[in-house]
Design a protein around this motif. Sequence first.
Motif, mmCIF file in Angstrom:
data_model
loop_
_atom_site.group_PDB
_atom_site.id
_atom_site.type_symbol
_atom_site.label_atom_id
_atom_site.label_comp_id
_atom_site.label_asym_id
_atom_site.label_seq_id
_atom_site.Cartn_x
_atom_site.Cartn_y
_atom_site.Cartn_z
ATOM 1 N N UNK A 49 0.817 -1.205 0.000
ATOM 2 C CA UNK A 49 0.000 0.000 0.000
ATOM 3 C C UNK A 49 0.846 1.248 0.000
ATOM 4 N N UNK A 50 0.209 2.370 0.278
ATOM 5 C CA UNK A 50 0.883 3.670 0.311
ATOM 6 C C UNK A 50 1.729 3.781 1.569
ATOM 7 N N UNK A 51 2.882 4.439 1.454
ATOM 8 C CA UNK A 51 3.768 4.701 2.586
ATOM 9 C C UNK A 51 3.989 6.207 2.700
ATOM 10 N N UNK A 52 3.733 6.752 3.881
ATOM 11 C CA UNK A 52 3.944 8.178 4.153
ATOM 12 C C UNK A 52 4.877 8.318 5.342
ATOM 13 N N UNK A 53 5.776 9.288 5.286
ATOM 14 C CA UNK A 53 6.673 9.528 6.409
ATOM 15 C C UNK A 53 7.053 10.988 6.507
ATOM 16 N N UNK A 54 7.301 11.438 7.729
ATOM 17 C CA UNK A 54 7.786 12.792 7.984
ATOM 18 C C UNK A 54 8.836 12.707 9.082
ATOM 19 N N UNK A 55 9.979 13.342 8.852
ATOM 20 C CA UNK A 55 11.078 13.319 9.820
ATOM 21 C C UNK A 55 11.590 14.719 10.060
ATOM 22 N N UNK A 56 12.088 14.938 11.273
ATOM 23 C CA UNK A 56 12.821 16.150 11.618
ATOM 24 C C UNK A 56 14.185 15.678 12.093
ATOM 25 N N UNK A 57 15.238 16.120 11.397
ATOM 26 C CA UNK A 57 16.601 15.670 11.678
ATOM 27 C C UNK A 57 17.509 16.850 11.996
ATOM 28 N N UNK A 58 18.454 16.627 12.924
ATOM 29 C CA UNK A 58 19.473 17.617 13.239
ATOM 30 C C UNK A 58 20.821 17.027 12.882
ATOM 31 N N UNK A 59 21.729 17.884 12.419
ATOM 32 C CA UNK A 59 23.070 17.429 12.060
ATOM 33 C C UNK A 59 23.903 17.207 13.309
ATOM 34 N N UNK A 60 24.666 16.110 13.284
ATOM 35 C CA UNK A 60 25.709 15.834 14.268
ATOM 36 C C UNK A 60 26.997 15.808 13.459
ATOM 37 N N UNK A 61 27.831 16.764 13.641
ATOM 38 C CA UNK A 61 29.006 16.942 12.804
ATOM 39 C C UNK A 61 28.541 17.176 11.366
ATOM 40 N N UNK A 62 29.357 16.871 10.387
ATOM 41 C CA UNK A 62 28.985 17.199 9.017
ATOM 42 C C UNK A 62 28.203 16.107 8.297
ATOM 43 N N UNK A 63 28.408 14.852 8.668
ATOM 44 C CA UNK A 63 27.854 13.773 7.855
ATOM 45 C C UNK A 63 26.863 12.869 8.591
ATOM 46 N N UNK A 64 26.495 13.242 9.790
ATOM 47 C CA UNK A 64 25.552 12.440 10.557
ATOM 48 C C UNK A 64 24.344 13.279 10.939
ATOM 49 N N UNK A 65 23.177 12.634 10.934
ATOM 50 C CA UNK A 65 21.943 13.307 11.326
ATOM 51 C C UNK A 65 21.179 12.397 12.280
ATOM 52 N N UNK A 66 20.483 13.005 13.229
ATOM 53 C CA UNK A 66 19.662 12.265 14.175
ATOM 54 C C UNK A 66 18.353 13.028 14.379
ATOM 55 N N UNK A 67 17.276 12.293 14.588
ATOM 56 C CA UNK A 67 15.995 12.948 14.805
ATOM 57 C C UNK A 67 14.871 11.953 14.974
ATOM 58 N N UNK A 68 13.675 12.401 14.637
ATOM 59 C CA UNK A 68 12.468 11.618 14.835
ATOM 60 C C UNK A 68 11.730 11.438 13.520
ATOM 61 N N UNK A 69 11.014 10.333 13.435
ATOM 62 C CA UNK A 69 10.236 10.039 12.236
ATOM 63 C C UNK A 69 8.844 9.570 12.656
ATOM 64 N N UNK A 70 7.834 10.067 11.984
ATOM 65 C CA UNK A 70 6.473 9.553 12.118
ATOM 66 C C UNK A 70 6.106 8.936 10.777
ATOM 67 N N UNK A 71 5.359 7.845 10.796
ATOM 68 C CA UNK A 71 5.067 7.152 9.546
ATOM 69 C C UNK A 71 3.695 6.494 9.592
ATOM 70 N N UNK A 72 3.170 6.242 8.416
ATOM 71 C CA UNK A 72 1.930 5.475 8.228
ATOM 72 C C UNK A 72 2.129 4.649 6.959
ATOM 73 N N UNK A 73 2.084 3.331 7.109
ATOM 74 C CA UNK A 73 2.345 2.425 5.995
ATOM 75 C C UNK A 73 1.155 1.489 5.788
ATOM 76 N N UNK A 74 0.592 1.495 4.590
ATOM 77 C CA UNK A 74 -0.438 0.520 4.227
ATOM 78 C C UNK A 74 0.227 -0.803 3.908
ATOM 79 N N UNK A 75 -0.234 -1.877 4.530
ATOM 80 C CA UNK A 75 0.410 -3.181 4.354
ATOM 81 C C UNK A 75 -0.416 -4.158 3.527
ATOM 82 N N UNK A 76 -1.469 -3.678 2.901
ATOM 83 C CA UNK A 76 -2.214 -4.528 1.991
ATOM 84 C C UNK A 76 -3.677 -4.672 2.366
#
Length: 195
Positions: A49-76
Motif C-alpha cells: 500500500x501507500x507509505x507516508x513519512x515525515x522526519x525532523x533531523x538535526x546534524x551531528x558533525x557534518x555527515x551524521x543526522x539524528x531525529x524523529x520520524x512519524x510514519x503510516x504504511x499501508x500493508x495490503x
Amino acid sequence: MRIPSRIATALAVALAVAALAGPAAARGPELVLDLGRTLAVKDGPGGGGISLGASVLWRLEDHFRVGFMAFADGLGERTDRLIGAGGTDLGPVAGVHRAAQGAALRLEAHATGARALQPYLAATWGFYRVEDDVRGSLLQSDDAVGFGLGLGLMRAFNDHHAAGIAVRAQQLSRGGAGRYLTAALEWRWSMGAAD
C-alpha cells in the motif's frame, strides 16, 4: 496512544544529543517528507500500500543526522467475493486491510565529499502499531518495537532543498506484520544555511 517508556527515553536522549551537537546543530533542523509504497509484506493480506513519512533531523558533525520520524504504511488489503441469496456471486468486496503507523528515532550517515548524488544509510528504531480493519471497523491491533535499515540517494538543488529516493527494510518484534519494505521519493528542506 501511549508511548512505552523505553521509546520515550530514546527520544529524550536523541533530543539531548541534538541540543549538545554544537555548531552543526546550530544550522537548524532538516524536514524530510517521504511518499512511496510498501512491498514484500510478510504475513499481510497482500498487495502492499501507500507509505507516508515525515522526519525532523538535526546534524551531528557534518555527515551524521539524528531525529524523529512519524510514519503510516499501508500493508495490503484482501479482496473477498460478495455472495448473495442462492449462491449468486455479486462481485468483489474489500476484505481485511492492514496498516502500520508509529514513531521512531532516525539516524543517518551521509557519504563524505562533494557529489551530484549523495548516498546515505538510514536506521530507525521505534514504536509500531499494526491494525487490521474491515471497511473502517477495527478487528485487532498489535503494538511492537521495530527496526528499519535503509539506503538512500539524494540530490541537492540549493542550500535548502534536496530530493531523492530511499528504500528501507522494516523488522517488527511481533504482531501480524513481521517485516516489509518501503520504497519512497523523498523531499528535504533544510531550515538553516548549509556549509
